[in-house]
Design a protein around this motif. Structure first.
Motif, PDB file in Angstrom:
ATOM      1  N   ILE A 100       0.879  -1.172   0.000  1.00  0.00           N
ATOM      2  CA  ILE A 100       0.000   0.000   0.000  1.00  0.00           C
ATOM      3  C   ILE A 100       0.914   1.219   0.000  1.00  0.00           C
ATOM      4  O   ILE A 100       1.732   1.373   0.904  1.00  0.00           O
ATOM      5  N   PRO A 101       0.809   2.086  -1.013  1.00  0.00           N
ATOM      6  CA  PRO A 101       1.709   3.246  -1.056  1.00  0.00           C
ATOM      7  C   PRO A 101       1.509   4.152   0.160  1.00  0.00           C
ATOM      8  O   PRO A 101       0.388   4.505   0.507  1.00  0.00           O
ATOM      9  N   THR A 102       2.606   4.521   0.786  1.00  0.00           N
ATOM     10  CA  THR A 102       2.521   5.435   1.928  1.00  0.00           C
ATOM     11  C   THR A 102       1.950   6.781   1.499  1.00  0.00           C
ATOM     12  O   THR A 102       1.353   7.488   2.310  1.00  0.00           O
ATOM     13  N   GLN A 103       2.082   7.117   0.226  1.00  0.00           N
ATOM     14  CA  GLN A 103       1.595   8.392  -0.305  1.00  0.00           C
ATOM     15  C   GLN A 103       0.089   8.552  -0.186  1.00  0.00           C
ATOM     16  O   GLN A 103      -0.431   9.660  -0.229  1.00  0.00           O
ATOM     17  N   ILE A 104      -0.642   7.446  -0.038  1.00  0.00           N
ATOM     18  CA  ILE A 104      -2.089   7.540   0.135  1.00  0.00           C
ATOM     19  C   ILE A 104      -2.415   8.367   1.380  1.00  0.00           C
ATOM     20  O   ILE A 104      -3.435   9.038   1.441  1.00  0.00           O
ATOM     21  N   GLN A 127       0.987   6.021   7.764  1.00  0.00           N
ATOM     22  CA  GLN A 127       0.525   7.257   7.136  1.00  0.00           C
ATOM     23  C   GLN A 127      -0.982   7.265   6.892  1.00  0.00           C
ATOM     24  O   GLN A 127      -1.581   8.328   6.713  1.00  0.00           O
ATOM     25  N   LEU A 128      -1.617   6.085   6.900  1.00  0.00           N
ATOM     26  CA  LEU A 128      -3.082   6.063   6.754  1.00  0.00           C
ATOM     27  C   LEU A 128      -3.741   6.826   7.896  1.00  0.00           C
ATOM     28  O   LEU A 128      -4.846   7.334   7.747  1.00  0.00           O
ATOM     29  N   GLY A 129      -3.070   6.936   9.018  1.00  0.00           N
ATOM     30  CA  GLY A 129      -3.586   7.705  10.145  1.00  0.00           C
ATOM     31  C   GLY A 129      -3.626   9.204   9.892  1.00  0.00           C
ATOM     32  O   GLY A 129      -4.223   9.951  10.669  1.00  0.00           O
ATOM     33  N   ASP A 130      -3.003   9.664   8.801  1.00  0.00           N
ATOM     34  CA  ASP A 130      -3.024  11.081   8.444  1.00  0.00           C
ATOM     35  C   ASP A 130      -4.272  11.474   7.669  1.00  0.00           C
ATOM     36  O   ASP A 130      -4.511  12.661   7.439  1.00  0.00           O
ATOM     37  N   PRO A 149      -1.134  -0.133  13.176  1.00  0.00           N
ATOM     38  CA  PRO A 149      -0.368   1.061  13.561  1.00  0.00           C
ATOM     39  C   PRO A 149      -1.160   1.947  14.520  1.00  0.00           C
ATOM     40  O   PRO A 149      -2.351   2.185  14.315  1.00  0.00           O
ATOM     41  N   SER A 150      -0.505   2.420  15.554  1.00  0.00           N
ATOM     42  CA  SER A 150      -1.178   3.275  16.534  1.00  0.00           C
ATOM     43  C   SER A 150      -1.707   4.559  15.894  1.00  0.00           C
ATOM     44  O   SER A 150      -2.680   5.141  16.381  1.00  0.00           O
ATOM     45  N   GLN A 151      -1.107   4.974  14.781  1.00  0.00           N
ATOM     46  CA  GLN A 151      -1.537   6.193  14.093  1.00  0.00           C
ATOM     47  C   GLN A 151      -2.982   6.106  13.607  1.00  0.00           C
ATOM     48  O   GLN A 151      -3.639   7.119  13.408  1.00  0.00           O
TER      49      GLN A 151
END
Length: 176
Positions: A100-104, A127-130, A149-151
């Motif tokens: 899964i691209p972190t850019q998502i 980064q999905l947490g963003d 992930p905790s994010q």
């Protein structure tokens, strides 16, 4: 010029209310990514066998990208981060592989993210947490492994999250 929507159903492109184009195969033409003004691209359930074009990120006005229920392959390109106006992304029920691209995580307007039922592997990107507007996250039916992930705890708008299905959970607790 109003809302621009492109649908592909039964080998016909439907563009706004006025233009129809025949399509003779199940490929996404690379020229499609030149339609930077397009707001919605709905190509689900059409037996598309191509990859997601690398130039997809040039479609900067795109708000809806529905490509689910096809036979698409390859990786999800990092250029997807260019779709800053996107609020719905459905790439589920295809044959996408890779990670899964972190850019998502840069798609801050995204409300629905469906990557389920593919062949994605690796870990769940923190980064999905963003994606703070995210209401629905579905990534089950892949070969993802890691702890959650905790994010993802930052996703205060989230009402539905499916990271694995019961079949996977019973077979291997390390696979998400």
């Amino acid at each position: 010029c109003g809302h621009a929507v492109l649908f592909l159903k039964d080998s016909i492109f439907f563009l706004s209310d006025s233009l129809y184009l025949s399509v003779h195969n199940t490929q996404i033409p690379p020229e499609l990514t030149e339609m930077e003004w397009l707001e919605a691209l709905v190509l689900d359930g059409n037996n598309i066998t191509s990859t997601l074009p690398q130039g997809i990120g040039k479609m900067t006005e795109l708000q809806v990208l529905r490509l689910h229920d096809n036979f698409m392959t390859g990786t999800i390109p990092n250029s997807i981060a260019g779709l800053k106006n996107l609020f719905l992304l459905r790439l589920n029920e295809n044959g996408f592989s890779g990670t899964i691209p972190t850019q998502i995580g840069a798609l801050s307007n995204l409300e629905e993210l469906r990557l389920d039922s593919n062949f994605l592997s690796g870990t769940i990107p923190p980064q999905l947490g963003d994606i703070t507007n995210l209401d629905e996250l579905r990534i089950e039916g892949n070969a993802l492994y890691s702890s959650i992930p905790s994010q993802l705890g930052r996703l205060k708008m989230l009402t539905k999250m499916v990271l694995w299905d019961s079949r996977e959970a019973l077979n291997d607790t390390n696979i998400i």
